[in-house]
Design an enzyme around this catalytic site. Structure first.
Site, PDB file in Angstrom:
ATOM      1  N   TYR A 244       3.621  -3.443   3.625  1.00 46.10           N
ATOM      2  CA  TYR A 244       3.861  -2.090   3.850  1.00 46.10           C
ATOM      3  C   TYR A 244       3.227  -1.558   4.941  1.00 46.10           C
ATOM      4  CZ  TYR A 244       3.823   2.705   2.965  1.00 46.10           C
ATOM      5  OH  TYR A 244       4.215   4.319   2.871  1.00 46.10           O
ATOM      6  N   GLY A 245       1.988  -1.899   5.273  1.00 42.92           N
ATOM      7  CA  GLY A 245       1.516  -1.513   6.576  1.00 42.92           C
ATOM      8  C   GLY A 245       1.944  -1.961   7.819  1.00 42.92           C
TER       9      GLY A 245
END
Length: 711
Positions: free
Chosen positions: A7-8
């Site tokens: 996600y990051g």
């Protein structure tokens, strides 16, 4: 550094693409990096409604509401003060403010035509700059809900870091960003929103449909408009509501039923309007002056002389309509009627008629004292008073619950409203809300500052119905809160409706003081506490000297104005409590019967409500606050020469304060000891009174003189 999570990593790749694309096409951009988002709209309009939430705060709330059995605390051995991980939590409203600020900065740079896509674009953190641990989050929601979250201690999760706190220095410098919501605010707003959704759906599934009789005083539109908000929520819960009032029926039919809701037709069928008068309010000489003698005479004629016939008529209606619960705003006589039939009575108001009328005795004499005594006795039969902000002392009620503002909100944006009225959107707008004035009075364009226009929200027929070019009258069907949302400044009289809507929409309010409207000082104090009002003397108002006040309110006052931070969901809070009382009329204190009731802290105690010590604390606070109300109320009664029937030895030798007849002298020599003894009464009342306007009419000056000699 490369983010650990997929996600990051996806967010970092987005920023890299923006950077590359902007460099090639000279595009301005900003990337806003969030902290852990939690909380909901303070007015309960929007919240997190995921079927499978993963945020800590929402998981705690789901556990408290029985949607899940427990939460798991992953790791309690981190190198932090309490052993749990620390994160930067941010409220969605603060994020929204950050987004708007970023948008304005980008637009300003674009319009400047002197910018560099490479240097003026950047990544900015939006958070609070402070960290909160897992235990601190859990404790915050437990404090709001007043019960424990069922939890289980588990091992650490792979990839969880010990601390993650955002640096928000760049956001403060470039955007003027300043987060205002604390962790406690996040917990409270999230809990209230989830509780609203949970209470509404649960009540529909498990509770019976109630027949509710809602009695409303016919004086003024303020009562009717706030009642419409509560009735609308009661209809949405599936109840049948009978509104009993002498106010025009269109106020309820137009405001109680929302045409945009799926249950519109069903709600309309369950709303019954009955035209009947059970009180008279006040009789007015004009928009700013009360006819005190006529007000008292009308009440005696309507509610005292005809008391037995009113009892008989209303008892037949209540029994014939199978009423489960009665709501009063704030009709006195219905309280003993309901009590005799065993139907619970809930009062909702910021004032009571006994307090309004008791001041009139100072001018009209104690021959009317039986009215005040009767009204206070009637109110004592109510099961509970749901007390609104800006309230007067009301010691007649034996149980009191404070609730948030009941207020209508704007539904459409400023641009849409102004376009419909044919007003250019670049004009500054003053909303003139001032009913009850003589039709011979006229308005002129020179009343307004340059660049300003006025929306005349009143039935005032000036100049044969024609208004000057810069004054616009909206259609009668126009929704007043939309007009308030579209204006820059409000001008009018202080009442509950105007006060609540000014605060809810954060609008500066220029007011003209009225004579003998005894709720006004308390509402004025509420407005001033939020830097939301300024006074225009009557002489300047009628002479048309408006400009300096309008410019002052739009300038310095609006810059000082702090957004009203109190809750504005009083209609929903009241509707839930009314529903609970109607469904379980023998439970006693409704606020105690349901710890999850979405109520605000009560002035009758607050604190724990699940043990004997908590109940004792509440009872003590009830007594203290009723005593404080009674002291102020009693002072006003004495100023009105009300016979308190005190034995002679109990009377302090302060004749101007305690005189019982007009013939007694207004001054008398007193000792130092006596003066000292009278000081607590003076200091008590000074909290609730303010210096009268220098421009008040002769009747106001007379009252002011009487008050001066009394003190």
């Amino acid at each position: 550094r490369i983010p650990y999570s997929i996600y990051g990593l996806s967010k970092l790749l987005n920023e890299i693409m923006c950077q590359k694309y902007a460099a090639k096409h000279k595009l301005l951009w900003m990337s806003l990096r969030y902290g852990n988002v939690c909380g909901a709209d303070p007015n309960q309009a929007i919240g997190e409604a995921k079927k499978k939430p993963h945020t800590l705060l929402t998981l705690c709330i789901d556990t408290l509401l029985g949607r899940r059995s427990k939460i798991v605390i992953f790791g309690t051995d981190y190198s932090t003060p309490d052993g749990t991980t620390i994160r930067d939590y941010v409220h969605p409203c603060d994020l929204a403010a950050g987004h708007m600020a970023a948008y304005k900065v980008l637009v300003a740079k674009h319009n400047n035509n002197n910018h560099s896509a490479a240097t003026d674009s950047c990544c900015i953190n939006l958070g609070t700059g402070k960290g909160s641990s897992v235990w601190e989050v859990v404790n915050s929601i437990e404090k709001v809900a007043n019960k424990k979250v069922n939890r289980e201690l588990g091992p650490r999760r792979t990839g969880d870091c010990t601390r993650s706190i955002l640096s928000i220095g760049k956001a403060k410098e470039l955007l003027g960003y300043k987060p205002v919501f604390s962790l406690a605010d996040m917990a409270e707003t999230a809990w209230n929103w989830h509780l609203k959704v949970h209470s509404t759906t649960t009540f529909k599934r498990t509770k019976k449909t109630l027949n509710i009789a809602y009695y409303v005083t016919g004086h003024g539109f303020g009562h009717a408009t706030r009642v419409a908000s509560i009735v609308g929520d009661l209809l949405n819960m599936g109840h049948c509501v009978h509104v009993v009032s002498s106010a025009p029926s269109f106020i309820y039919t137009a405001n109680c039923v929302n045409e945009r809701t799926p249950q519109h037709n069903d709600n309309q069928a369950r709303l019954k309007i009955r035209d009947a008068a059970l009180d008279v309010g006040v009789s007015q000489v004009d928009a700013l002056t009360v006819d005190m003698e006529k007000s008292l005479h009308d009440y005696e004629k309507t509610c005292m002389v005809n008391r037995e016939s009113l009892f008989e008529r209303e008892q037949q209606f209540l029994v014939g309509s199978s009423i489960d619960v009665i709501v009063s705003d704030i009709v006195p006589i219905i309280c003993p009627i309901g009590y005799q039939l065993g139907i619970p009575v809930v009062c909702v108001s910021n004032f009571s008629w006994d307090y309004i009328y008791v001041e009139y005795l100072a001018e009209q004499g104690s021959k009317w004292s039986s009215i005040v005594e009767q009204i206070a006795g009637d109110y004592s039969h109510a099961q509970i008073l749901l007390r609104l902000p800006g309230c007067v002392p009301m010691p007649a009620f034996t149980a009191v619950k404070d609730i948030p503002l009941v207020v209508r909100k704007a539904k459409r944006d400023r641009e849409t409203v102004l376009n419909e009225l044919g007003i250019p959107t670049d004009k500054k707008i003053v909303l003139f809300n001032f009913g009850g004035q003589s039709s011979s009075w006229q308005l002129f364009d020179w009343y307004l500052p340059d660049g300003w226009m006025c929306i005349v929200c009143t039935a005032l027929s000036v100049g044969g119905g024609e208004l000057p070019p810069r004054f616009v009258r909206p259609p009668a069907s126009c929704y007043t809160p939309d007009l308030i949302g579209a204006c820059d400044v409000m001008l009018g009289k202080i009442g509950y409706g105007t006060t609540s809507e000014a605060l809810a929409h954060n609008k500066p309010f220029i007011f003209i003081r009225r004579d003998h409207f005894n709720e006004e000082p308390f509402l004025r104090r509420l407005l001033r506490a939020n830097n939301a009002c300024t006074e225009m003397p009557r002489d300047d108002f009628f002479a048309g000297r408006w400009s300096s006040y309008i410019l002052g309110a739009a300038g310095s006052l609006s810059q000082q104005l702090v957004s009203y931070r109190g809750r504005t969901d009083g209609a929903f809070v009241a509707s839930v409590l009314i529903s609970e009382i109607g469904a379980s009329p023998t439970t006693g204190d409704p606020a105690q019967s349901n710890p999850s009731s979405p109520t605000t802290t009560t002035t009758t105690g607050g604190g724990p409500n699940n043990n004997n010590n908590g109940r004792s604390f509440i009872v003590q606070q009830q007594g203290r606050n009723r005593l404080k109300d009674a002291v102020v109320f009693g002072y006003v009664m004495k100023r009105g020469r009300f016979d308190m029937s005190l034995p002679d030895e109990e009377l302090l030798p302060t004749p101007s304060l305690l005189q019982t007849s007009p013939e007694e002298p207004k001054t008398r020599t007193t000792t130092t000891t006596t003066t000292t003894a009278a000081l607590p009464l003076q200091s008590t009342t000074s909290v609730f009174s303010e210096t009268p306007s220098s421009s008040s009419s002769s009747s106001s000056s007379s009252s002011s003189s009487s008050s001066s000699s009394s003190s």
